[in-house]
Structure formats: C-alpha cells, structure tokens
Motif scaffolding. Structure first.
Motif, short mmCIF file in Angstrom:
data_model
loop_
_atom_site.label_atom_id
_atom_site.label_comp_id
_atom_site.label_asym_id
_atom_site.label_seq_id
_atom_site.Cartn_x
_atom_site.Cartn_y
_atom_site.Cartn_z
N THR A 1 0.85 -1.09 0.02
CA THR A 1 -0.10 0.03 0.08
C THR A 1 0.94 1.29 -0.01
OG1 THR A 1 -0.07 -0.04 2.14
CG2 THR A 1 -1.73 -1.31 1.11
N LYS A 2 0.04 2.43 -0.27
CA LYS A 2 1.00 3.65 -0.32
C LYS A 2 1.51 4.14 1.06
CE LYS A 2 -1.64 5.07 -4.44
NZ LYS A 2 -2.57 6.06 -5.02
N LEU A 3 2.17 5.08 0.86
CA LEU A 3 3.05 5.74 2.05
C LEU A 3 2.07 6.08 3.30
CD1 LEU A 3 5.82 6.15 3.43
CD2 LEU A 3 6.11 8.26 1.86
N PHE A 4 1.00 7.06 2.93
CA PHE A 4 0.27 7.41 4.01
C PHE A 4 -1.32 7.05 3.63
CE2 PHE A 4 3.72 10.52 3.10
CZ PHE A 4 4.29 10.39 4.44
N CYS A 5 -1.54 6.13 2.98
CA CYS A 5 -3.07 5.49 2.72
C CYS A 5 -2.85 4.11 2.64
CB CYS A 5 -3.93 6.37 1.94
SG CYS A 5 -3.33 6.01 0.22
N LEU A 9 -6.75 12.73 6.21
CA LEU A 9 -5.42 12.92 7.04
C LEU A 9 -4.61 11.67 6.54
CD1 LEU A 9 -6.74 14.04 10.55
CD2 LEU A 9 -5.42 15.52 8.87
N PRO A 10 -3.34 11.86 6.74
CA PRO A 10 -2.31 10.63 6.39
C PRO A 10 -1.89 9.92 7.61
CG PRO A 10 -1.09 12.71 6.59
CD PRO A 10 -2.63 13.20 6.61
N VAL A 11 -1.93 8.35 7.23
CA VAL A 11 -1.21 7.60 8.18
C VAL A 11 -0.02 6.97 7.79
CG1 VAL A 11 -2.05 5.56 9.56
CG2 VAL A 11 -3.74 7.21 9.13
N ILE A 12 0.96 6.93 8.61
CA ILE A 12 2.29 6.34 7.95
C ILE A 12 2.25 4.85 7.84
CG2 ILE A 12 4.69 6.04 8.67
CD1 ILE A 12 4.42 8.71 10.36
N ASN A 13 2.87 4.43 6.77
CA ASN A 13 2.96 2.80 6.35
C ASN A 13 4.42 2.73 7.03
OD1 ASN A 13 3.78 0.38 5.13
ND2 ASN A 13 2.77 1.11 3.32
N GLU A 14 4.08 1.74 8.27
CA GLU A 14 5.23 1.26 8.75
C GLU A 14 6.19 0.42 7.89
OE1 GLU A 14 6.42 1.91 11.87
OE2 GLU A 14 4.94 3.56 12.52
N ALA A 15 5.67 -0.48 7.06
CA ALA A 15 6.57 -1.34 6.34
C ALA A 15 7.53 -0.40 5.48
CB ALA A 15 5.66 -1.99 5.12
N GLU A 31 6.65 10.87 -0.72
CA GLU A 31 5.63 10.20 -1.59
C GLU A 31 5.90 10.77 -3.07
OE1 GLU A 31 1.80 12.14 -0.84
OE2 GLU A 31 2.42 13.90 -0.36
N ASP A 32 5.39 9.84 -3.74
CA ASP A 32 5.46 9.95 -5.27
C ASP A 32 4.41 10.93 -5.71
OD1 ASP A 32 6.67 9.90 -7.88
OD2 ASP A 32 6.49 7.67 -8.06
N ALA A 33 4.75 11.55 -6.97
CA ALA A 33 3.77 12.07 -7.66
C ALA A 33 2.70 11.18 -8.49
CB ALA A 33 4.22 13.62 -8.39
N GLY A 34 1.62 11.95 -9.37
CA GLY A 34 1.22 11.28 -10.23
C GLY A 34 2.01 11.17 -11.68
N LYS A 35 1.22 10.84 -12.67
CA LYS A 35 2.05 10.69 -13.81
C LYS A 35 1.15 11.36 -14.91
CE LYS A 35 3.49 7.20 -17.29
NZ LYS A 35 3.66 5.83 -17.47
N ASN A 42 -2.70 7.08 -10.05
CA ASN A 42 -2.60 5.89 -9.26
C ASN A 42 -1.23 5.96 -8.56
OD1 ASN A 42 -4.91 4.77 -10.10
ND2 ASN A 42 -3.94 3.53 -11.91
N ARG A 43 -0.15 6.80 -9.10
CA ARG A 43 1.22 6.70 -8.51
C ARG A 43 1.25 7.64 -7.32
NH1 ARG A 43 5.89 7.32 -12.57
NH2 ARG A 43 5.67 9.47 -12.16
N CYS A 44 0.45 8.41 -7.24
CA CYS A 44 0.38 9.65 -6.05
C CYS A 44 0.45 8.67 -4.58
CB CYS A 44 -1.00 10.29 -6.20
SG CYS A 44 -0.68 11.66 -6.98
N GLY A 45 1.34 9.03 -3.82
CA GLY A 45 1.34 8.64 -2.46
C GLY A 45 2.06 7.49 -2.65
N THR A 46 2.74 6.66 -3.59
CA THR A 46 3.61 5.61 -3.59
C THR A 46 4.78 5.94 -2.98
OG1 THR A 46 2.68 4.77 -5.61
CG2 THR A 46 4.67 3.89 -4.93
N PRO A 47 5.38 5.34 -1.86
CA PRO A 47 6.64 5.27 -1.12
C PRO A 47 7.92 5.37 -1.97
CG PRO A 47 5.66 3.10 -0.63
CD PRO A 47 4.92 3.63 -1.42
N LEU A 48 8.71 6.32 -1.99
CA LEU A 48 9.93 6.52 -2.50
C LEU A 48 10.94 6.60 -1.22
CD1 LEU A 48 8.99 8.96 -5.51
CD2 LEU A 48 9.23 6.65 -5.68
#
Length: 489
Positions: free
Chosen positions: A22-26, A51-57, A131-135, A152-158
C-alpha cells in the motif's frame, strides 16, 4: 576533449519505489498496471479533511536499505512539506523529509572501472522517504491531443538516495547504479523496474577545468528522463562534451548561471533544456502539521540489521574463495538475486563440481529462464536434479551432449535423473565394452593408428565420431582416452 585539465564531477539522486503493498500514507494499492485513477482515495488525492497515516512497512524498508549502504539511522526523523505546483501533484505539495532524513552519511564501495584491482569510495549524503507524484501522459506523437493525468502513483513510497559528488565518469556512475540496484533487489526492498518507474535516476553534473593557473567550474546541470543505466551513461557522455564546448564558446561558469534541468532525448541522443532548477528555499519546506515525528529505537535498528543477511559484495567474495569461481562468474550469479544464489549453492553441494555448476547455470539454466519467462523458484528442474545430473557428468557416466538431452527431458517431465536417462535409452558404457568398441575401430583404421604413432594425435578425432555413431552413450572423452591407451600399449 581538450588540452586543459578537466575533472568531471557527478552526483546522483536515485528515486527507489519501495516494495510495499500500500501507499506511504493511505491504504491504496501500489500494484503497477491498473487502469488510470482506480487506485486513489481522499488521502492521496489531497481532498480537504483527509489525513495521512504512516505506512510502517516503508519505514522498515528504508531502515534496512540505509544500513546496507552504511548510513546512520537517527533516533528521530520527521516529515516536511515540499511546496511546488505540478498538474500531477494534487495537494500542491509533496510530503518529504528535509533536515532530518531517515538515513544519512553513508557510502558505497564500487570497483574502479579504470582499474578492476582497486575500489572507489562513493559517499552518500542521505536517503529520505517521500511520496511520489502522479503521472502526466502526453500526446508525444502528434503533440496536439490533451495531456491526461493518472494519479494511481500518487502517494507511492519513494526512498531518494542522494550521493556525494564523488563520481568522476559515466562508467563509474553505471557501476555505482549496478551495485546499488543489486543491494536493493537482494534486500527485496524494490523490484527496480526502470520501465515501470520504480527506479529513477537524476544526475547532477558539471566540469572543473584548470585554466590560466586557476580552477573554474561550469554551471551545474541536472539531467532527467533516463530510462536505463545505458541511457544514463550516454546522457552523461553527451552532457560532459556539451558543457565543455559551451564553456569554450561563452566562458560562463557556475557563478554566472543558475543550475538548470535538462531532459535526455534517447532517440536523438542529446540533452535539451527544461527549466532553471529550484533550490531548497524555493520549495518553502516546513514540518508537516498532520504527521508526528518518528522515533526509531535502537532495538528496531538492530532488528533490521539482523534481517540483512550476507550482502551481495560479500557473497561475490565468498563464491570466489569458497568455490574457486572467477570474479566475472561470481558477479553473474549474484546479480540474479538470492534465489539463484541458493539454487547454485545446492547444485554445487550435490554435484561436488562448482565450476561445472556455474557454467551450466549461466548457460543452460539462465537461457531457459529467459525463454520461458519464469523465475528460478518456479523452474522445472530442481537444484537437486541438476546437481545429480552434473555429478554423473563429472564422473564420466554421461557426456555434456547427452546430459543436455536429459536436461531437456527434465524440463518436460517430473522424474529423477536416472528415470530420465532410462527413458532416453542412456546407459553407462562399462570399461570392457568401451575397450572392445575402441579396439574394433583401431583394427578397421590402421592409417589412423599410424598417424597417431607418427605424432599426429589430432587424427584420433575421426574415430571419436565413429564411436558415437556406433554407441551414442559412449563418452567422447573416455573414447579418446581409451583409443590413445590402446595405441600406445
């Protein structure tokens, strides 16, 4: 390039998409290839009140990566807002890290491309999460259609890994990227697919030129849009040449022109101007009020360290020392990842022949994996089967040609090596049977005997071919050995 003393100065920013579900904050999926705008929610769309929630993974993967590239991990890290406007950045800012990154002050040792007996120490300033931006999807053929946005790519962890400007040539850059990718894949923190955007490289480059008794620096350029390591290398080769020609023409230095961003046109093999580069002040960083700082206990860091296992460079050295492999062969095997390393070591354990195991895996196994578009985990021939087959080859019970027939049979049938050999009619030829066959050939070919006795040992080759026709199970090496023994007796 010139009679001047020129030093190339290169620093890299490598953006790595972390292998989280899952994404970095959702909770939206990070799976690649879904229809546009189907993996989004109010959080990654930046809707009011979300509101964002941190992805511990993602935190764990960043810590493991930082440890593997010799970074220090702070007791506390925090989140910052990086303000800029892009059509594919819905919030108008990116959640990133500014002054307290999760990893800092690391390094990577690489083999010096100019001298493979020495190494280069490449410093790593930081590795921070964002977090990544979109495309944006442009009509690049006709240039007349609308630009579409896929979020779709928005919020992907980088994880952005920023090197010191310690690299001195495009060849060093390629070696650095190769070693970094090897570590990332070994740790399974990213799939590093550049075509899918999960590994992106920006290169900052300029020249230091000695002229008239002083050293000047050309304006720094950040090169983007490079979709392979080869493209990075070629883009830098072009940019180095372009910067020197520009300096000879206009004499502009780093004090005369701001940092610029240039794109790489792979088809035309040249860079092109995009924009003046913003500096950190332009982004108006400030701590993100929606996210608390993260405390990272020493116990968490040590637990992550225990999961690293043997890192790729250590494995390469061990395969050379333990199994007598050449550096090239050890590199090829380790570059395929942990699963193939384990496969190789089990084949060696069963066969007792490391050199032959390495050769077969690099040729037959890897070629078949590519042809079948499969992984070693799903490969039809197990390491125990291949090891048993190669043990017979080493013992002289079967030659390489017949062994490849058995290998092909094992790809199609789930049987043991002995059962495969029986089905193919492959049997061990005992010594008395081989002696009789060779004596028959010698009796029928006295001229070959005379030639060999006269010093033309290569004449024996004609009889080896005849032996294989009479008995396909005859091992060519054993046939040659037996023929020469009988002639000399």
């Amino acid at each position: 390039m010139s009679t001047h003393q020129v030093t190339t100065v290169i620093g890299l920013e490598v953006h790595v998409q972390l292998k989280t579900k899952t994404k970095l904050f959702c909770g939206c999926s990070t799976e690649f290839g879904a229809p546009p705008n189907t993996q989004v929610c109010p959080v990654c769309l930046g809707l009011p009140g979300a509101l964002p929630v941190i992805n511990e993974a993602a935190i764990d993967l960043a810590i493991r990566t930082g440890l593997a590239i010799n970074c220090s991990i702070p007791e506390m890290t925090k989140w910052d807002r990086k303000q800029y406007f892009y059509p594919d950045l819905p919030k108008g800012y990116q959640i990133s890290q500014f002054d307290l990154p999760i990893c800092a002050d690391g390094y990577l040792e690489i083999v010096d491309p100019a001298d493979d007996e020495s190494t280069r120490h490449i410093g790593i300033i930081r590795a921070h999460l964002e977090e990544d931006a979109g495309k944006s999807m442009h009509d690049e053929v006709a240039g007349k259609s609308d630009t579409r946005i896929d979020l779709n790519r928005c919020g992907t962890p980088l994880l952005e890994i920023v090197s010191q400007p310690d690299l001195r040539s495009p060849a060093e850059v390629r070696e650095y990227l190769t070693q970094l990718k090897l570590i990332l894949m070994h740790l399974n923190v990213s799939d590093c697919e550049m075509q899918e955007g999960s590994l992106r490289v920006d290169a900052n480059v300029n020249l230091h030129i000695d002229t008239d008794g002083k050293k000047i620096a050309t304006p720094i350029v950040e090169v983007k849009n490079m979709n392979s390591f080869r493209a990075v290398e070629r883009a830098l080769e072009y940019e180095i040449e372009r910067q020197y020609i520009d300096w000879e023409t206009d004499g502009l230095t780093i004090d005369d022109r701001a940092k610029t961003t240039r794109g790489w046109d792979d088809s035309k093999e040249r860079t092109f101007i995009q924009r003046e580069k913003e500096e950190s002040a332009d982004y108006r960083y400030f701590p993100d009020p929606d996210l608390l700082p993260i405390r990272i206990p020493a116990e968490r860091i040590e637990q992550a360290r225990l999961t690293l296992g043997e890192l790729p460079q250590a494995t390469i050295r061990r395969l050379q020392d333990q199994h007598g492999l050449k550096a090239y062969d050890a590199n090829v095997i380790v570059n395929q990842g942990p699963a193939l390393i384990g496969y190789f070591e089990r084949v060696v354990e069963v066969s007792g022949d490391a050199k032959r195991s390495s050769s077969w895996i690099q040729q037959d196994v890897m070629r078949t994996l590519k042809e079948q578009d499969t992984s070693i985990d799903a490969f039809a021939v197990s390491s125990d089967q291949l090891g048993a087959l190669l043990k017979k080859v080493s013992a002289g019970e079967i030659d390489n040609a017949r062994a490849r027939d058995v290998f092909a049979y094992l790809l199609e049938h789930d049987v043991s090596v002995d059962e495969a050999m029986k089905s193919l009619g492959i049997e061990k030829v005992d010594s008395s049977e081989l002696d009789a066959l060779c004596q028959e050939l010698l009796d029928a070919n006295p001229q070959v005997v005379a030639d060999v006795q006269g010093g033309k040992v290569q004449a024996i080759g004609a009889l080896i071919g005849q032996a294989k026709k009479k008995n396909p199970n005859a091992n060519p090496g054993k046939v040659r050995e037996t023929l020469l023994r009988l002639i000399q007796s």
